[in-house]
Design a protein around this motif. Structure first.
Motif, PDB file in Angstrom:
ATOM      1  N   TYR A 676       1.023  -1.285   0.097  1.00 11.09           N
ATOM      2  CA  TYR A 676       0.127   0.101   0.191  1.00 11.09           C
ATOM      3  C   TYR A 676       0.960   1.172   0.016  1.00 11.09           C
ATOM      4  O   TYR A 676       0.469   2.234  -0.446  1.00 11.09           O
ATOM      5  CB  TYR A 676      -1.035   0.148   1.346  1.00 11.09           C
ATOM      6  N   MET A 677       1.959   1.208   0.663  1.00 12.85           N
ATOM      7  CA  MET A 677       3.029   2.408   0.520  1.00 12.85           C
ATOM      8  C   MET A 677       3.448   2.413  -1.142  1.00 12.85           C
ATOM      9  O   MET A 677       3.478   3.634  -1.478  1.00 12.85           O
ATOM     10  CB  MET A 677       4.349   1.817   1.384  1.00 12.85           C
ATOM     11  N   GLY A 695       2.447  -9.127  -5.045  1.00 19.93           N
ATOM     12  CA  GLY A 695       3.603  -8.684  -4.317  1.00 19.93           C
ATOM     13  C   GLY A 695       4.433  -7.830  -5.335  1.00 19.93           C
ATOM     14  O   GLY A 695       4.080  -7.548  -6.222  1.00 19.93           O
ATOM     15  N   TYR A 696       5.499  -7.449  -4.564  1.00 20.30           N
ATOM     16  CA  TYR A 696       6.415  -6.287  -5.569  1.00 20.30           C
ATOM     17  C   TYR A 696       7.875  -6.760  -5.501  1.00 20.30           C
ATOM     18  O   TYR A 696       8.496  -7.275  -4.556  1.00 20.30           O
ATOM     19  CB  TYR A 696       6.079  -4.753  -4.662  1.00 20.30           C
ATOM     20  N   SER A 697       8.629  -6.259  -6.681  1.00 20.91           N
ATOM     21  CA  SER A 697      10.053  -6.641  -6.733  1.00 20.91           C
ATOM     22  C   SER A 697      10.760  -5.739  -5.681  1.00 20.91           C
ATOM     23  O   SER A 697      10.372  -4.829  -5.344  1.00 20.91           O
ATOM     24  CB  SER A 697      10.194  -6.423  -8.139  1.00 20.91           C
ATOM     25  N   ALA A 702      12.639  -0.613  -2.572  1.00 20.39           N
ATOM     26  CA  ALA A 702      14.167  -0.347  -2.186  1.00 20.39           C
ATOM     27  C   ALA A 702      13.923   0.960  -1.283  1.00 20.39           C
ATOM     28  O   ALA A 702      14.480   1.035  -0.206  1.00 20.39           O
ATOM     29  CB  ALA A 702      15.111  -0.431  -3.282  1.00 20.39           C
ATOM     30  N   TYR A 703      13.490   2.002  -1.726  1.00 20.69           N
ATOM     31  CA  TYR A 703      13.202   3.387  -1.216  1.00 20.69           C
ATOM     32  C   TYR A 703      12.720   3.297   0.168  1.00 20.69           C
ATOM     33  O   TYR A 703      13.045   3.644   1.270  1.00 20.69           O
ATOM     34  CB  TYR A 703      12.442   4.325  -2.184  1.00 20.69           C
ATOM     35  N   ASN A 709      14.683   0.822   7.398  1.00 22.00           N
ATOM     36  CA  ASN A 709      15.859   0.570   8.051  1.00 22.00           C
ATOM     37  C   ASN A 709      16.436   1.962   8.779  1.00 22.00           C
ATOM     38  O   ASN A 709      17.079   1.492   9.718  1.00 22.00           O
ATOM     39  CB  ASN A 709      16.915   0.214   6.890  1.00 22.00           C
ATOM     40  N   THR A 710      16.056   3.064   8.216  1.00 21.90           N
ATOM     41  CA  THR A 710      16.602   4.123   9.061  1.00 21.90           C
ATOM     42  C   THR A 710      15.922   4.215  10.689  1.00 21.90           C
ATOM     43  O   THR A 710      16.508   4.375  11.325  1.00 21.90           O
ATOM     44  CB  THR A 710      16.199   5.476   8.324  1.00 21.90           C
TER      45      THR A 710
END
Length: 879
Positions: A676-677, A695-697, A702-703, A709-710
Motif C-alpha cells: 500500500y506504501m 507482491g512487489y519486486s 527499495a526506497y 531501516n533508518t
C-alpha cells in the motif's frame, strides 16, 4: 397551577398560547386507544419556539376519536422504569380530531404551555404514554433524527411511524421515501450482467459522478438497471487536479503534476426520489467496488474508506476545500511579487481556511474485510498545518446532528479502550484521515504504538486504511482518533462538558479561565524556585507530574523536530472529582501526537549526524521559554522531579522503545503495508499501477525499505546516545545506572524491602553501578506468581542481583481461573460479590474488563439488575 376544563383547537405552532380555550363538551370519551402519540421532535432547531424563547423538543398528541377526551392524569415518560414523569393537569380536555403539543424540556409549565420535565436524546430515545391508572398504553422507540426532522405517524393518525418534516399542531406530512437499492454497498467480482436496480413509488433521479442528484445538471431519471463494472480503465476525473496556476490548483507551489496513469475506481451511485409535489427524499449514496479477484483481495486485506461528496465541495474555486481557490488568486493580484511557503501560518487559500464555514457534507462508508462496516452522513474539513499544502491532503471527519446522527456508533479502532473501564470505545464524535504520503508519515503508527500503553499520556489510537474520494483511489491514510471533549469522555470517563483542552497553545474546549490557569502556572514557574518543597508541591497540585514527564521523555527520546511547544495537548476535568477515577482530580495532563518528524529523520540543525546521535536536549535550552516548556524547565530545578524524569527516561531506552521490540513492530508494519506504501507512491508520484497485486519486486520497495531501516537503526542505536545526552544534561555521573521494574496487575513488588509504586505497571529508579538489590513479589488473592524475566530469570519470589548497566526486570502475576459471579476473586460466589455488583450498578464501583465479564451473568453484554437477580439465585443455591 390550576387548569379549568379546556378544548385544544387545531392551531398553528405560532399561536399555541390561544390553543387552550374554555368551550367544554358535556360528554368525554374514555377510550384510551383514541389518544395517540402522533409526532415527536428530538432535535428542534426552527420548527417551534417555546414560551421561554428556546427551540425545545416536543411531543404532539392527537385525539383520533370522534368525541372529546378528558386526558387529565394521562402521563408521559422517557424511562420505562420511572413510570409517568409528566402528567396532564386536571381539567385538560382534547377535542375530537384535535392535537396538543407538550414541550420536552425541564422548564416548568406555565399557563400557556406544558413541559414534561424531561428532555429527549437526538441520538434515539423512547416515549411512553400512560393512562389514568398508570398503565403504559403506547411506547414509541425513536431513531436518531436530523435537525427539524421528526418521527411521526404516517399517514397522520395511522398505525405506522416514519421520519418526516416537522409539522407541530398540524397534519403530519410524510417525508418522501428514499429509493431502495437492490444491492448494498460492497465488493463484487467483475462478472457480466452485474446491474443495480432502484425502486420507489416516486420518480428517481440518480448520478454516477458523485454530484447531488437533487441539484445536479447531470442527474438522470431512473428508467432501467444501472450496469456495474470495473471502471478502473476509464479516464481519471478528480485525480487530474494538480498545480496549474488557476483557482483549482491543489497546492500553492509548482512542483506537482498529476499522473497520467489510470488509477483504481469504484462506482458511486447517488439517488433521490422526487414526489409529485416536487419534494425530494434524502439522498442515498452507495459505493460498489467491482474488480477482478486479485484487486478485491488487495483491498480486502486493509480497511477501505469511501468518501463521497459533491465534487464542488472539494474543487469549486469559491467553496471547494481542496483547492487554493479564488481567494488565493485575489491575494496574489493584490500582492504582486509576494511569496508564501507552506509553512506560513497566514496563508490565504481555500485549503488553508478553517472553521465551520469550511466544513462540507459527505457520505462516509467503511469496508472491513470486504464487508460493509458503516455508512453515515458526516462533515469533512481539511486537517493539518503545513500539510494542507500537500497534494494528498488530510481530513477531519465530524458526526453531527445536522447530517444525521451526532455520534458514529461503531468500533472504529478495535484496540481502543477506555482507561477507566477497559471496554472498547464504540462511539465517536469525530475522527481523522491523515495521509501517509511521505516517508515521515510511516513513523506515526510505529512510534505511537508503545505510547498507547502509557496510562498517564494521552495519544491517538489509529490504523491504516485506503481512501477513495468520489470513487477514485486517493491512497493510504491513517484512520485515527481526533482530539475533542468526547475523546476525553470516551478514553477517560470524564463528562464531555467537563473537559478543558488546550492544544498547541490554543483553547479547544473549556473557558478563558481554563486557559488563563495554564498561563498563571507558567508565570508562577518562571517567578518561583521549584527546588523549594512548597513551590514544587503547588505546581504538582496543578500539573500531573507523571504525565508531563512522559510527554517530554517521548519528545526528547524520539528526537522530535517540530516540538516541544507544538504537537502537544493539555487537558483536565474542570468538574467535580469522580470517585474511583484518578483522571478526574482537576490536574492538567499531557497528550503527545503528530510524531512523523522523529525517529531517525535528520535536518541541517542536527549538525550532520544520524538522527539517533542527535542531542535533542538542545531543545531544552532556557531560550525555549514558551508554555508548557517553561513549566518543565522549572520542574527540573527540583531534585525529586529530576530523579523521576531521569528514571522514566531510562525506561524509554530499556522498555518503552526497547530496540528489538521496535524492530519487530517495524518488521510487522513493513510486511503488512509495503504494497500500500508503493501504491500510495504510484498514486501521487507519476507511477503506473502494477497488474500483479500479489507482491512487489525488490527495486520497487527499495526506497521504502531503506527508510524503514533508518527507523530500525534509530531504535537500535538510540539508547546509548539518548542516555548519554540525558546524563550530561542533568549532570548525572556516568556511573549512574537505571533499573526498571515491570509487573503485571495482581500483586505487589518490593525493592530492598520497600513497596514499589507501579505507575503504568512499572517503576524506574537510579542506582550506582555495582549496587546490589533485592526484589520480592507477593501475589494478590486470586493471582499466582509467574516468575522473573529480564536481567534475571527465576521462579523464586525473592531474588538478589548486582546492577551493572541500565536494565529491566519483569515480574509476572497470573490471574487464577474464576467462575461467573466471583467478582472479588476470592474463589467463591457470595454476598460480598452481590455488594460489589450493587455498587457497580449504582455507579459507585468500576470493573475492569475481566471482572465485568464475570458480572455479566446472563451474557447479554450488559451488567444490570437482571444480572443481580441471577447472582442472588446463585448465592442462595450455593448455601
Amino acid at each position: 397551577m390550576s387548569f379549568t376544563k379546556k378544548i385544544v383547537s387545531l392551531v398553528s405552532a405560532a399561536s399555541m398560547a390561544s390553543a387552550l380555550v374554555s368551550a367544554v363538551p358535556s360528554v368525554y370519551a374514555e377510550d384510551s386507544s383514541a389518544l395517540l402519540i402522533n409526532e415527536i421532535c428530538t432535535q428542534n432547531k426552527t420548527s417551534y419556539t417555546d414560551s421561554y424563547g428556546k427551540a425545545s423538543d416536543w411531543i404532539e398528541l392527537l385525539n383520533a376519536g370522534s368525541s372529546a377526551m378528558d386526558i387529565s392524569g394521562y402521563g408521559l415518560s422517557d424511562d420505562p422504569a420511572a413510570g409517568a414523569v409528566f402528567s396532564f393537569p386536571s381539567g385538560t380536555v382534547l377535542g375530537a380530531g384535535q392535537r396538543i403539543l407538550v414541550i420536552a424540556s425541564k422548564e416548568p409549565s406555565d399557563g400557556s404551555e406544558l413541559h414534561t420535565g424531561f428532555s429527549l436524546s437526538k441520538s434515539g430515545d423512547t416515549v411512553i404514554l400512560y393512562d389514568k391508572s398508570g398503565n403504559a398504553v403506547q411506547t414509541v422507540e425513536i431513531p436518531s433524527l436530523k435537525e427539524d426532522e421528526t418521527y411521526g405517524r404516517a399517514p397522520d393518525g395511522g398505525s405506522s411511524f416514519a421520519k418526516m418534516e416537522a409539522t407541530p399542531l398540524a397534519e403530519n406530512k410524510s417525508a418522501v421515501a428514499e429509493p431502495v437499492f437492490s444491492m448494498t454497498s460492497g465488493f463484487y467480482g467483475n462478472t457480466d450482467n452485474l446491474a443495480l436496480s432502484l425502486s420507489s413509488e416516486d420518480t428517481i433521479y440518480y448520478t454516477l459522478d458523485s454530484t447531488d442528484p437533487t441539484t445536479s445538471e447531470t442527474a438522470k431519471v431512473y428508467s432501467a438497471d444501472i450496469p456495474l463494472y470495473d471502471r478502473s480503465s476509464e479516464p481519471n476525473v478528480y485525480s487530474k487536479y494538480q498545480h496549474d496556476n488557476t483557482a483549482q490548483s491543489i497546492i500553492l507551489s509548482t512542483n506537482y503534476k498529476a499522473s497520467s496513469a489510470l488509477f483504481d475506481k469504484a462506482t458511486v451511485v447517488r439517488a433521490a426520489a422526487k414526489s409529485a409535489d416536487g419534494r425530494f427524499s434524502p439522498v442515498v449514496t452507495n459505493t460498489y467496488f467491482v474488480m477482478p479477484q486479485d484487486k478485491l483481495k488487495f483491498y480486502t486485506d486493509i480497511p477501505v474508506v469511501s468518501m463521497v461528496t459533491d465534487p464542488d465541495n472539494l474543487f469549486d474555486p469559491d467553496k471547494g476545500i481542496y483547492v487554493c481557490g479564488n481567494q488565493f488568486l485575489e491575494w496574489k493580484k493584490n500582492n504582486p511579487g509576494a511569496f508564501k511557503s507552506e509553512w506560513d501560518a497566514d496563508n490565504v487559500a481555500n485549503f488553508f481556511s478553517k472553521g465551520k464555514a469550511w466544513e462540507r457534507p459527505a457520505s462516509i462508508t467503511l469496508f472491513e474485510n470486504g464487508e460493509l462496516g458503516f455508512s453515515q452522513e458526516m462533515g469533512i474539513r481539511i486537517k493539518g498545518a503545513s500539510t494542507r499544502n500537500s497534494q494528498s491532503k488530510s481530513f477531519n471527519i465530524f458526526a453531527r446532528s445536522e447530517y444525521g446522527d451526532s455520534k458514529l456508533n461503531y468500533t472504529l479502532l478495535e484496540d481502543n479502550v477506555s482507561k477507566i473501564t477497559g471496554k472498547k470505545v464504540k462511539k465517536y464524535d469525530s475522527f481523522s484521515l491523515r495521509a501517509v504520503g511521505w516517508v515521515d508519515r510511516m513513523r506515526e503508527l510505529a512510534v505511537t504504538d508503545p505510547l498507547k500503553k502509557l496510562d498517564d499520556l494521552a495519544t491517538y489510537d489509529s490504523r491504516r486504511c485506503m481512501l477513495f474520494i468520489d470513487g477514485e483511489l486517493w491512497g493510504m491514510y491513517d484512520l485515527m482518533e481526533k482530539c475533542s471533549d468526547y475523546y476525553i469522555q470516551s478514553n477517560y470517563d470524564i463528562p464531555a462538558e467537563n473537559a478543558a483542552i488546550i492544544k498547541n497553545g490554543e483553547l479547544e474546549e473549556g473557558t478563558d479561565a481554563d486557559y488563563d490557569e495554564i498561563e498563571d502556572i507558567s508565570d508562577y514557574c518562571e517567578k518561583n524556585d521549584l527546588s523549594r518543597k512548597e513551590a514544587y508541591e503547588y505546581v504538582a497540585s496543578r500539573i500531573d507530574i507523571d504525565s508531563i514527564i512522559l510527554h517530554y521523555c517521548a519528545g526528547l527520546y524520539l528526537g522530535t523536530w517540530d516540538w516541544p511547544n507544538y504537537n502537544y495537548m493539555m487537558w483536565k476535568n474542570k468538574g467535580e472529582p469522580i470517585e474511583g477515577n484518578p483522571y478526574s482530580d482537576g490536574k492538567w495532563r499531557f497528550g503527545t501526537f503528530d510524531l512523523d518528524y522523529s525517529a531517525g529523520l535528520t535536518y541541517a540543525s542536527f549538525g550532520g549526524v544520524q538522527g539517533y546521535a542527535h542531542d535533542s536536549f538542545r531543545k531544552m535550552d532556557k531560550s525555549v521559554n514558551d508554555t508548557p516548556t517553561t513549566i518543565f524547565h522549572a520542574l527540573l530545578d527540583n531534585e525529586e522531579f529530576r530523579n523521576r524524569f531521569a528514571a522514566t527516561f531510562s525506561s524509554f531506552a530499556t522498555d518503552v522503545y526497547e530496540p528489538e521490540k521496535m524492530v519487530a513492530i517495524i518488521d510487522s508494519q513493513e510486511q503488512q503495508y509495503m504494497p500500500y506504501m508503493v501504491m500510495m507512491s504510484w498514486r501521487w508520484n507519476s507511477g503506473t499501477p502494477k497488474k500483479d497485486y500479489s507482491g512487489y519486486s525488490a527495486d520497487e520497495t527499495a526506497y521504502y525499505h531503506k527508510e524503514l531501516n533508518t527507523m530500525r537503526d534509530f531504535f537500535r542505536n538510540r539508547p546509548e546516545y539518548a542516555m548519554k545526552f540525558m546524563k550530561e544534561y542533568l549532570g548525572l555521573s556516568s556511573e549512574t545506572a537505571f533499573l526498571t521494574v515491570k509487573a503485571d496487575k495482581g500483586g505487589t513488588v518490593k525493592l530492598n524491602g520497600s513497596i514499589l509504586s507501579l505507575s503504568d505497571g512499572k517503576w524506574a529508579g537510579s542506582l550506582k553501578k555495582g549496587d546490589k538489590v533485592t526484589v520480592s513479589a507477593a501475589p494478590d488473592t486470586g493471582y499466582t506468581f509467574g516468575g522473573w524475566t529480564g536481567a534475571v530469570t527465576s521462579s523464586d519470589t525473592e531474588i538478589s542481583f548486582t546492577v551493572q548497566n541500565d536494565s529491566v526486570i519483569s515480574c509476572a502475576f497470573m490471574r487464577n481461573s474464576f467462575e461467573k459471579g466471583d467478582l472479588n476473586s476470592d474463589g467463591s460466589v457470595s454476598v460480598a460479590d452481590m455488594l460489589l455488583l450493587q455498587k457497580h450498578i449504582l455507579g459507585n464501583q468500576s470493573f475492569d474488563e475481566e471482572i465485568w465479564n464475570r458480572a455479566d451473568m446472563d451474557g447479554d453484554s450488559c451488567v444490570d439488575s437482571l444480572d443481580m437477580v441471577l447472582l442472588r439465585k446463585k448465592v442462595i443455591a450455593g448455601r
